[in-house]
Design an enzyme around this catalytic site. Structure first.
Site, PDB file in Angstrom:
ATOM      1  N   ASP A 265       0.996  -1.137  -0.037  1.00 57.65           N
ATOM      2  CA  ASP A 265       0.004   0.137  -0.088  1.00 57.65           C
ATOM      3  C   ASP A 265       1.007   1.233  -0.142  1.00 57.65           C
ATOM      4  O   ASP A 265       2.172   1.016   0.464  1.00 57.65           O
ATOM      5  CB  ASP A 265      -0.793   0.012   1.252  1.00 57.65           C
ATOM      6  CG  ASP A 265      -1.802   1.187   1.568  1.00 57.65           C
ATOM      7  OD1 ASP A 265      -2.336   1.739   0.486  1.00 57.65           O
ATOM      8  OD2 ASP A 265      -1.691   1.762   2.420  1.00 57.65           O
ATOM      9  N   LEU A 266       0.575   2.327  -0.474  1.00 56.72           N
ATOM     10  CA  LEU A 266       1.243   3.626  -0.343  1.00 56.72           C
ATOM     11  C   LEU A 266       0.874   4.487   0.991  1.00 56.72           C
ATOM     12  O   LEU A 266       1.765   4.445   1.704  1.00 56.72           O
ATOM     13  CB  LEU A 266       0.643   4.590  -1.473  1.00 56.72           C
ATOM     14  CG  LEU A 266       1.557   5.940  -1.754  1.00 56.72           C
ATOM     15  CD1 LEU A 266       3.049   5.596  -1.797  1.00 56.72           C
ATOM     16  CD2 LEU A 266       0.720   6.484  -2.793  1.00 56.72           C
ATOM     17  N   ASP A 267      -0.287   4.965   1.150  1.00 54.64           N
ATOM     18  CA  ASP A 267      -0.547   6.145   2.180  1.00 54.64           C
ATOM     19  C   ASP A 267      -0.578   5.145   3.569  1.00 54.64           C
ATOM     20  O   ASP A 267      -1.270   4.350   3.712  1.00 54.64           O
ATOM     21  CB  ASP A 267      -1.541   6.814   2.159  1.00 54.64           C
ATOM     22  CG  ASP A 267      -1.637   7.568   0.755  1.00 54.64           C
ATOM     23  OD1 ASP A 267      -0.872   8.777   0.947  1.00 54.64           O
ATOM     24  OD2 ASP A 267      -2.380   7.521  -0.322  1.00 54.64           O
TER      25      ASP A 267
ATOM     26  N   THR B  64      -2.706   1.073  -4.671  1.00 60.69           N
ATOM     27  CA  THR B  64      -3.050   2.437  -3.799  1.00 60.69           C
ATOM     28  C   THR B  64      -4.475   2.816  -4.236  1.00 60.69           C
ATOM     29  O   THR B  64      -4.906   2.628  -5.223  1.00 60.69           O
ATOM     30  CB  THR B  64      -2.154   3.520  -4.102  1.00 60.69           C
ATOM     31  OG1 THR B  64      -2.712   4.737  -3.299  1.00 60.69           O
ATOM     32  CG2 THR B  64      -2.252   4.112  -5.558  1.00 60.69           C
ATOM     33  N   SER B  65      -5.170   3.451  -3.145  1.00 57.08           N
ATOM     34  CA  SER B  65      -6.463   3.857  -3.230  1.00 57.08           C
ATOM     35  C   SER B  65      -6.325   5.285  -3.905  1.00 57.08           C
ATOM     36  O   SER B  65      -7.278   5.922  -3.869  1.00 57.08           O
ATOM     37  CB  SER B  65      -7.291   3.687  -1.972  1.00 57.08           C
ATOM     38  OG  SER B  65      -7.455   2.550  -1.469  1.00 57.08           O
TER      39      SER B  65
ATOM     40  N   LYS C 250     -10.504  -1.073  -2.833  1.00 56.60           N
ATOM     41  CA  LYS C 250     -10.279  -1.846  -1.591  1.00 56.60           C
ATOM     42  C   LYS C 250     -11.519  -1.724  -0.762  1.00 56.60           C
ATOM     43  O   LYS C 250     -11.994  -0.689  -0.611  1.00 56.60           O
ATOM     44  CB  LYS C 250      -9.093  -1.485  -0.862  1.00 56.60           C
ATOM     45  CG  LYS C 250      -7.719  -1.576  -1.438  1.00 56.60           C
ATOM     46  CD  LYS C 250      -6.697  -0.825  -0.834  1.00 56.60           C
ATOM     47  CE  LYS C 250      -5.244  -0.802  -1.540  1.00 56.60           C
ATOM     48  NZ  LYS C 250      -4.073  -0.224  -0.923  1.00 56.60           N
TER      49      LYS C 250
ATOM     50  N   ASP D 137      -1.667  -0.762   5.916  1.00 52.79           N
ATOM     51  CA  ASP D 137      -1.753  -0.264   7.253  1.00 52.79           C
ATOM     52  C   ASP D 137      -3.162  -0.088   7.808  1.00 52.79           C
ATOM     53  O   ASP D 137      -3.468   0.291   8.947  1.00 52.79           O
ATOM     54  CB  ASP D 137      -1.252   1.248   7.422  1.00 52.79           C
ATOM     55  CG  ASP D 137      -2.051   2.355   6.442  1.00 52.79           C
ATOM     56  OD1 ASP D 137      -2.212   1.809   5.192  1.00 52.79           O
ATOM     57  OD2 ASP D 137      -2.330   3.154   6.872  1.00 52.79           O
TER      58      ASP D 137
END
Length: 228
Positions: A25-27, A115-116, A147, A172
């Site tokens: 994931d990114l953030d 990523t979202s 997601k 996360d």
């Protein structure tokens, strides 16, 4: 056995993930963008007339949240506003602890990001954090459902030419971990955005500093998990 008890049990016995690729994931996972995200959504709530809105639903796409919070006639306006606010506000975004060393240890063809964020927002945040764009990255505007749908992770595995069951999803947020489990990937949760008892994963860590990577030429990635 409850999901949380299952997670704790796996934490206690965790040693090494034997995988062919890692899907990050990114953030909240590779970059710390929580403060910037919450600033943008707070201002968005004020502009949209949603009194006292407090952003806590991390890990979902902006479109999903807009659909939940705004009546249909104003959704296009609402989505355009939050898109602009998030792209413009990158103050304080940085890479999380352990990220540079971890990514340097994984061959570039063996990892990517799911990523979202939209492509434009991901580029803005990654540039602010000094994080390079990986090959085969999957953004919210490249999938039909975000997601907790597994679609993004399944697409990333196909792009990497890897069996999803041989992938480690690093997340996360509950929505991302749910997506990883639904895709039949192995899962690792990182606390920070959410507490450990909110993360249903094979293993939960406090920092990516706890991970080690080793690999024999042509062999699988061995992702070790160290105690704090």
């Amino acid at each position: 056995m409850t999901d949380r008890a299952h997670t704790r049990l796996l934490q206690e016995s965790a040693g090494t993930f034997d995988v062919d690729a890692v899907l990050f994931d990114l953030d909240g996972t590779l970059i710390d963008s929580t403060v910037a995200t919450e600033r943008a959504w707070t201002f968005w709530g004020e502009r949209m007339g949603i009194a006292g809105y407090r952003h806590t639903a991390h890990g979902l796409t902006a479109q999903t949240l807009v659909n939940q919070l705004v009546d249909e006639p104003r959704r296009a306006e609402a989505l355009e506003l939050i898109t602009r606010l998030e792209i413009e506000d990158t103050r304080g975004i940085r890479q999380k602890d352990g990220v540079p060393a971890l990514l340097a240890a994984i061959p570039p063809e063996k990892w990517t990001i799911v990523t979202s964020c939209t492509r434009e927002l991901a580029r803005a945040r990654m540039a602010a954090a000094g994080l390079d764009w990986p090959e085969h990255m999957v953004t919210a505007d490249q999938v039909t459902t975000g997601k907790p749908s597994p679609e993004g992770f399944l697409l990333a595995a196909r792009r990497l030419g890897t069996d999803i069951r041989r992938c480690l999803v690093v997340e996360d947020a509950p929505a991302g971990l749910s997506a990883g489990r639904s895709a039949n990937a192995q899962t690792l949760g990182v606390t920070g955005t959410y507490a450990a008892d909110a993360l249903n994963a094979d293993v939960v860590v406090a920092s990516l500093n706890q991970l080690t990577v080793s690999r024999q030429p042509g062999g699988p990635l061995l992702i070790g998990v160290q105690d704090r």
